[in-house]
Motif scaffolding. Structure first.
Motif, mmCIF file in Angstrom:
data_model
loop_
_atom_site.group_PDB
_atom_site.id
_atom_site.type_symbol
_atom_site.label_atom_id
_atom_site.label_comp_id
_atom_site.label_asym_id
_atom_site.label_seq_id
_atom_site.Cartn_x
_atom_site.Cartn_y
_atom_site.Cartn_z
ATOM 1 N N GLN A 181 -4.303 2.387 -0.328
ATOM 2 C CA GLN A 181 -4.326 2.050 -1.753
ATOM 3 C C GLN A 181 -2.943 1.639 -2.258
ATOM 4 O O GLN A 181 -1.927 2.162 -1.799
ATOM 5 C CB GLN A 181 -4.839 3.242 -2.569
ATOM 6 C CG GLN A 181 -6.313 3.528 -2.337
ATOM 7 C CD GLN A 181 -6.804 4.697 -3.166
ATOM 8 O OE1 GLN A 181 -6.740 5.836 -2.737
ATOM 9 N NE2 GLN A 181 -7.281 4.399 -4.370
ATOM 10 N N ARG A 182 -2.944 0.698 -3.196
ATOM 11 C CA ARG A 182 -1.695 0.252 -3.807
ATOM 12 C C ARG A 182 -1.358 1.147 -5.010
ATOM 13 O O ARG A 182 -2.241 1.838 -5.531
ATOM 14 C CB ARG A 182 -1.816 -1.204 -4.243
ATOM 15 C CG ARG A 182 -1.972 -2.158 -3.056
ATOM 16 C CD ARG A 182 -2.096 -3.598 -3.503
ATOM 17 N NE ARG A 182 -2.213 -4.501 -2.359
ATOM 18 C CZ ARG A 182 -2.381 -5.813 -2.453
ATOM 19 N NH1 ARG A 182 -2.458 -6.382 -3.651
ATOM 20 N NH2 ARG A 182 -2.470 -6.548 -1.362
ATOM 21 N N SER A 238 0.844 -1.195 0.000
ATOM 22 C CA SER A 238 0.000 0.000 0.000
ATOM 23 C C SER A 238 0.881 1.246 0.000
ATOM 24 O O SER A 238 2.098 1.177 0.186
ATOM 25 C CB SER A 238 -0.887 0.004 1.238
ATOM 26 O OG SER A 238 -0.098 0.189 2.411
#
Length: 244
Positions: free
Chosen positions: A158-159, A120
């Motif tokens: 979030q990646r 992430s």
């Protein structure tokens, strides 16, 4: 003047103290190949970067910008000349000393972002602190602070693949600041971004220099970005032709 010795048979690192410039480069030469086919990437480059400045390194592709930044960051060694970063002489420094310098005092920002896809945003920012064995609570607090600083406090989970190019570069900037470096080295950090996003990233870098008290050397060929710098160095055919 104080001295500290690098490990594993490396040269002695001579610390000049905090009063000097952040970067001092003297008569730097670097060539690739030999004989008539040799490419002279740098030819007698000399300059200084004062502490707390954002300096832009201007030059077309092939002018020697990346070679120069690699030498400043200890990723390569010159054929001749000296490089001093934050009081430490980089040239001839042993591998252990170079690793320590890059981990603790230099932050790198690349054109390709260089994020780890399976992690992430928060985990990417935390990687340098894990390598330095920073305590988990301190690490988490620093990660949250840095993501907030670059405007991504709501994107921590979030990646990289779920973020825009501009957001990914902001994560990369936060990661570069993780271990509170004295110097940021950015090689064409806006090269993969559209013009508007590139301007926003450069504005962020300028704000980071002010808020974090770091020095930054940013290589770019985009003339629109030069106005964000305190000073511009122009590199042509391996030589500094304008000290701005």
């Amino acid at each position: 003047m104080t001295q500290s010795t690098s490990g594993q048979g490396g040269a002695t690192a001579v610390a000049e103290g905090p009063a000097g410039p952040m970067v001092r480069v003297d008569n730097l030469h670097r060539s690739y190949g030999s004989g008539a086919a040799a490419v002279h990437a740098l030819r007698g480059v000399s300059f200084e970067v004062p502490r707390g400045e954002l300096v832009a390194l201007k030059g077309r592709s092939g002018s020697g910008k990346t070679t120069l930044l690699n030498l400043l960051g200890g990723l390569d060694q010159p054929d001749e000349g000296s490089v001093t970063v934050d009081g430490t002489q980089v040239v001839g420094l042993g591998e252990e000393g170079l690793l320590e310098l890059r981990r603790d005092r230099i932050g790198f920002i690349f054109q390709s972002f260089g994020l780890i896809p399976i992690l992430s945003a928060a985990e990417n920012v935390g990687v340098p602190m894990r390598l330095k064995k920073v305590a988990p609570r301190e690490r988490d607090e620093r990660v949250a602070l840095l993501l907030s600083l670059v405007g991504l406090g709501d994107h921590a989970a979030q990646r990289p693949g779920e973020l825009s190019g501009g957001q990914q570069q902001r994560v990369a900037i936060a990661r570069a600041l993780a271990n509170r470096p004295a110097l940021l080295i950015a090689d064409e950090p806006t090269g993969q971004l559209d013009a508007e996003t590139g301007l926003a990233v450069m504005e962020l870098l300028r704000a980071v220099v002010r808020s974090e008290g770091v020095t930054a050397l940013v290589a770019t060929h985009d003339t629109q970005l030069l106005g964000f710098a305190d000073r511009v160095l122009e590199l042509n055919d391996g030589q500094i032709t304008d000290h701005g």
